[in-house]
Design a protein around this motif. Structure first.
Motif, PDB file in Angstrom:
ATOM      1  N   HIS A  34      17.841  29.977   7.394  1.00  0.00           N
ATOM      2  CA  HIS A  34      18.672  29.589   8.541  1.00  0.00           C
ATOM      3  C   HIS A  34      19.960  30.380   8.407  1.00  0.00           C
ATOM      4  CE1 HIS A  34      16.382  25.779   7.904  1.00  0.00           C
ATOM      5  NE2 HIS A  34      16.163  25.967   9.185  1.00  0.00           N
ATOM      6  N   ALA A  35      20.310  31.121   9.421  1.00  0.00           N
ATOM      7  CA  ALA A  35      21.498  31.949   9.288  1.00  0.00           C
ATOM      8  C   ALA A  35      22.108  32.261  10.648  1.00  0.00           C
ATOM      9  CB  ALA A  35      21.155  33.260   8.584  1.00  0.00           C
ATOM     10  N   THR A  36      23.429  32.257  10.676  1.00  0.00           N
ATOM     11  CA  THR A  36      24.149  32.696  11.863  1.00  0.00           C
ATOM     12  C   THR A  36      24.142  34.227  11.877  1.00  0.00           C
ATOM     13  OG1 THR A  36      26.278  32.812  10.718  1.00  0.00           O
ATOM     14  CG2 THR A  36      25.692  30.687  11.761  1.00  0.00           C
ATOM     15  N   GLN A  39      26.267  35.516   9.092  1.00  0.00           N
ATOM     16  CA  GLN A  39      25.651  35.445   7.765  1.00  0.00           C
ATOM     17  C   GLN A  39      24.609  36.545   7.596  1.00  0.00           C
ATOM     18  OE1 GLN A  39      24.436  31.367   8.304  1.00  0.00           O
ATOM     19  NE2 GLN A  39      25.962  30.619   6.821  1.00  0.00           N
ATOM     20  N   HIS A  71      16.179  31.133  17.737  1.00  0.00           N
ATOM     21  CA  HIS A  71      17.504  30.593  17.452  1.00  0.00           C
ATOM     22  C   HIS A  71      17.564  29.130  17.868  1.00  0.00           C
ATOM     23  CE1 HIS A  71      18.326  31.271  21.752  1.00  0.00           C
ATOM     24  NE2 HIS A  71      19.285  30.377  21.606  1.00  0.00           N
ATOM     25  N   HIS A  73      20.666  25.959  18.314  1.00  0.00           N
ATOM     26  CA  HIS A  73      22.077  25.583  18.270  1.00  0.00           C
ATOM     27  C   HIS A  73      22.181  24.290  17.478  1.00  0.00           C
ATOM     28  CE1 HIS A  73      23.514  28.657  21.045  1.00  0.00           C
ATOM     29  NE2 HIS A  73      22.334  28.516  21.626  1.00  0.00           N
ATOM     30  N   LEU A  74      22.812  24.366  16.315  1.00  0.00           N
ATOM     31  CA  LEU A  74      22.911  23.215  15.424  1.00  0.00           C
ATOM     32  C   LEU A  74      24.228  22.480  15.598  1.00  0.00           C
ATOM     33  CD1 LEU A  74      21.390  24.697  12.155  1.00  0.00           C
ATOM     34  CD2 LEU A  74      20.269  23.392  13.963  1.00  0.00           C
ATOM     35  N   THR A  80      21.893  29.494  15.082  1.00  0.00           N
ATOM     36  CA  THR A  80      21.294  29.740  13.774  1.00  0.00           C
ATOM     37  C   THR A  80      19.901  30.303  13.993  1.00  0.00           C
ATOM     38  OG1 THR A  80      22.537  27.921  12.809  1.00  0.00           O
ATOM     39  CG2 THR A  80      20.604  28.652  11.613  1.00  0.00           C
ATOM     40  N   TYR A  81      19.581  31.364  13.278  1.00  0.00           N
ATOM     41  CA  TYR A  81      18.295  32.039  13.429  1.00  0.00           C
ATOM     42  C   TYR A  81      17.379  31.715  12.257  1.00  0.00           C
ATOM     43  CZ  TYR A  81      20.129  34.714  17.300  1.00  0.00           C
ATOM     44  OH  TYR A  81      20.642  35.066  18.515  1.00  0.00           O
ATOM     45  N   SER A  82      16.088  31.642  12.554  1.00  0.00           N
ATOM     46  CA  SER A  82      15.065  31.487  11.534  1.00  0.00           C
ATOM     47  C   SER A  82      13.839  32.257  11.991  1.00  0.00           C
ATOM     48  CB  SER A  82      14.721  30.005  11.305  1.00  0.00           C
ATOM     49  OG  SER A  82      14.223  29.430  12.489  1.00  0.00           O
ATOM     50  N   HIS A  90      15.776  19.970  13.277  1.00  0.00           N
ATOM     51  CA  HIS A  90      17.012  19.867  12.511  1.00  0.00           C
ATOM     52  C   HIS A  90      17.721  18.562  12.866  1.00  0.00           C
ATOM     53  CE1 HIS A  90      16.283  24.233  12.744  1.00  0.00           C
ATOM     54  NE2 HIS A  90      16.708  24.206  11.505  1.00  0.00           N
TER      55      HIS A  90
END
Length: 147
Positions: A34-36, A39, A71, A73-74, A80-82, A90
């Motif tokens: 999980h990363a912006t 990041q 992506h 939106h958390l 956040t991408y995965s 989430h």
């Protein structure tokens, strides 16, 4: 479609080139889980210092269009991408910002009810729910949450 050859083949079929930057961005998303975009950029710059945030955003957009990343939106701020096969819901605590994950199957009843009532097909693999985590609720049990 998870290896370099598959990405190269998919890009070639669409008349696009495989670039080291695209592969580095995909590799970073896989490694970070999980990363912006920021990041991802930081991770990529560890290997290729000249890659900038604009290149990362463009690569993420393309990889999402190809179905390799998604992506979510958390909360407030950047998405956040995965990777596509990384599927779960989430749970985001809006008090402490903690993020937990649960299997998408937990929303099966809700998905069935939405389909029956509205004809709406829920994509629970692309979902974040906001609330208060157990730790925060136990720390302050007198505060009622909205339902």
């Amino acid at each position: 479609m998870t290896d370099r050859g598959s990405l190269r083949s998919t890009l070639h079929q669409r008349g696009m080139r495989m670039t080291p930057q695209r592969q580095l961005v995909l590799d970073a998303v896989r490694e970070l889980e999980h990363a912006t975009p920021e990041q991802v950029c930081k991770r990529v710059q560890g290997t290729a210092a000249t890659v900038n945030i604009t290149t990362v955003y463009r690569a993420l957009d393309l990889l999402e269009e190809l179905g390799l990343v998604r992506h979510t939106h958390l909360g407030h701020g950047a998405p956040t991408y995965s990777v596509e096969e990384h599927e779960h819901v989430h749970l985001v605590c809006h008090r402490c910002d903690d993020i937990d994950e649960v299997p998408t199957e937990l929303l099966g009843d809700l998905a069935d009810r939405l389909d029956a009532a509205r004809g709406f097909a829920l994509d629970a693999t692309h979902l974040a729910l906001s609330g208060v985590c157990r730790k925060c609720r136990e720390a302050n049990p007198h505060v009622e949450e909205r339902r």
